[in-house]
Enzyme design. Sequence first.
Site, PDB file in Angstrom:
ATOM      1  N   ARG A   6      31.953  18.536   0.563  1.00  0.00           N
ATOM      2  CA  ARG A   6      32.329  18.565   1.825  1.00  0.00           C
ATOM      3  C   ARG A   6      30.891  19.061   2.709  1.00  0.00           C
ATOM      4  O   ARG A   6      30.927  18.670   3.850  1.00  0.00           O
ATOM      5  CB  ARG A   6      33.064  19.386   2.239  1.00  0.00           C
ATOM      6  N   HIS A  35      31.166  13.519   3.728  1.00  0.00           N
ATOM      7  CA  HIS A  35      32.128  14.007   2.725  1.00  0.00           C
ATOM      8  C   HIS A  35      31.993  12.886   1.464  1.00  0.00           C
ATOM      9  O   HIS A  35      32.086  11.741   2.042  1.00  0.00           O
ATOM     10  CB  HIS A  35      33.704  14.234   3.091  1.00  0.00           C
ATOM     11  N   ARG A  37      39.806  23.722   4.140  1.00  0.00           N
ATOM     12  CA  ARG A  37      38.520  23.054   4.161  1.00  0.00           C
ATOM     13  C   ARG A  37      37.353  23.677   4.401  1.00  0.00           C
ATOM     14  O   ARG A  37      36.451  23.298   4.976  1.00  0.00           O
ATOM     15  CB  ARG A  37      38.867  21.838   5.387  1.00  0.00           C
ATOM     16  N   GLU A  90      32.139   9.307   3.307  1.00  0.00           N
ATOM     17  CA  GLU A  90      32.862   9.242   4.334  1.00  0.00           C
ATOM     18  C   GLU A  90      31.613   9.517   5.572  1.00  0.00           C
ATOM     19  O   GLU A  90      31.704  10.789   5.994  1.00  0.00           O
ATOM     20  CB  GLU A  90      33.966  10.166   4.361  1.00  0.00           C
ATOM     21  N   GLU A 138      35.933  16.304  -3.817  1.00  0.00           N
ATOM     22  CA  GLU A 138      35.442  15.936  -2.546  1.00  0.00           C
ATOM     23  C   GLU A 138      34.445  17.115  -2.368  1.00  0.00           C
ATOM     24  O   GLU A 138      34.964  18.115  -2.102  1.00  0.00           O
ATOM     25  CB  GLU A 138      36.488  15.652  -1.409  1.00  0.00           C
ATOM     26  N   GLU A 144      29.851  10.011   8.967  1.00  0.00           N
ATOM     27  CA  GLU A 144      30.330  10.250  10.384  1.00  0.00           C
ATOM     28  C   GLU A 144      29.268  10.115  11.260  1.00  0.00           C
ATOM     29  O   GLU A 144      27.798  10.215  10.902  1.00  0.00           O
ATOM     30  CB  GLU A 144      30.886  11.651  10.584  1.00  0.00           C
ATOM     31  N   ASP A 188       0.778  -1.235  -0.032  1.00  0.00           N
ATOM     32  CA  ASP A 188       0.015  -0.008   0.049  1.00  0.00           C
ATOM     33  C   ASP A 188       0.879   1.221  -0.053  1.00  0.00           C
ATOM     34  O   ASP A 188       1.648   1.619   1.024  1.00  0.00           O
ATOM     35  CB  ASP A 188      -0.850  -0.186   1.363  1.00  0.00           C
ATOM     36  N   GLU A 243      36.598  10.450  15.591  1.00  0.00           N
ATOM     37  CA  GLU A 243      36.638  11.838  14.968  1.00  0.00           C
ATOM     38  C   GLU A 243      36.808  12.742  16.123  1.00  0.00           C
ATOM     39  O   GLU A 243      37.071  12.574  17.138  1.00  0.00           O
ATOM     40  CB  GLU A 243      35.272  11.874  14.045  1.00  0.00           C
ATOM     41  N   GLU A 303      34.071   7.534  12.510  1.00  0.00           N
ATOM     42  CA  GLU A 303      33.758   7.669  10.998  1.00  0.00           C
ATOM     43  C   GLU A 303      34.559   6.158  10.490  1.00  0.00           C
ATOM     44  O   GLU A 303      35.487   5.793  11.009  1.00  0.00           O
ATOM     45  CB  GLU A 303      34.931   8.651  10.121  1.00  0.00           C
TER      46      GLU A 303
END
Length: 453
Positions: free
Chosen positions: A344, A253, A325, A140, A342, A142, A61, A197, A204
Amino acid sequence: MTNGNSSSDLSPNEQAALEKIDEQNIDFLRLQFTDILGTVKNVSVPAHQAEKAFTEGIYFDGSSIEGFVRIQESDMRLDPDPETFAVLPWRSNGEGASARLICDVVDRTGAPFEGGPRQVLQSVLAKADDMGYSVSIGPEPEFFLFEKDDDGNATTVAHDNGGYFDLAPKDLASDIRRDIIFTLEQMGFEIEASHHEVARGQHEINFKYDDALTTADNIATFRAVVRAVAEQNDVHATFMPKPIGEINGSGMHSHISLFDDDGNNAFADDDDEFNLSETAYKFMGGVLEHAPAFTAVTNPTVNSYKRLVPGYEAPVYIAWSDVNRSALIRVPDAAGVSARFEIRSPDPSCNPYLALAAVIAAGLDGIASDADPGDAVREDIYEFDEEKRAEYGIDTLPGSLGEAVTALENDEVVRDALGDHVSEKFAEAKRQEVAEYKTFVSAWETDRYLEKF
């Protein structure tokens, strides 16, 4: 075979799955799918129904699933993907076991359901294929591990006081991470690394990159495994982006690259300063251009925007770099087959199918439109004032879920990638979430204002 005969209607992969069901003494199958918000749902059937599931599908359903269909359109069918067969290790008892199959959702006409998140991603990947590319993603994710109270309810008391890459005795969860890894490996994952982390109780675990559809399946499975193993250890695992204020939140990431029809990395150019090709730069340009819109999907909760603030290693600024970063996109020191960049900003609360679909669609649009990502920003953007950011042409990600939903509604490329059904239902659900949040009075407010005014 499970029912004692073999059907000519079965594909080789379906036949192989049936053989595994017999060989591994499977009693029940969990047919899994996700709703628009990314919650994993399942229909459990006895293993002897496996052949029927492959040849006829299993009906359910759809009107009871968040964002799917109205009552008068409720009949929907689950078509299991045999390549996703995996035994659930925590459901094994020595005599019989349970296994899961991830399913595609089909409407009553037999067509792929436009509101199925897995189908949304498949549609975007079909467009990539038409352009001559396959997409590889390495996430990646976390997460936090918290203690439970005496009644078994989750708290925000960290399971340990460890920090980045700490060892025992500060990292008390190394055994839990080991159990998670062993369970994932039993389900076919190739684990590359795991570590504590930055924040208390934060961890992670990285698994090997794969094609985008498999990666989305793996993210959904990963979250289920982490939660299940945490429960077995009497702690609570959460993928909430920012469960505790004033410490780092949890991100996901995601490393991305394209491969051409010959298996070559379309992002690679060893003659470039950053080892990236023109295709990579155009794709990056599309990601940067559509970032405000896809943020609603990659960061889909009110809480997500308490992670996306300066000072806690989360990206806020729409820019790219190879050294800092604070930018949305980071280019790692990699070349050849490993060339990639990457992204982030995503967090692990997202629906992985919709999040990857939105990001990939943004990048593909960048290739189609010859998008320019601009120059790399090698300074710490967190230190820029507003004037300097304007000088560099650096915009910011949306500051709230409401802003992000507005950006999504105004972005034709991301909306088209999600499809009318999903984009409308998703925006509707998120607007409701924002409205509910606005009525809530937090402890911060009462602490600050109750006696002051």
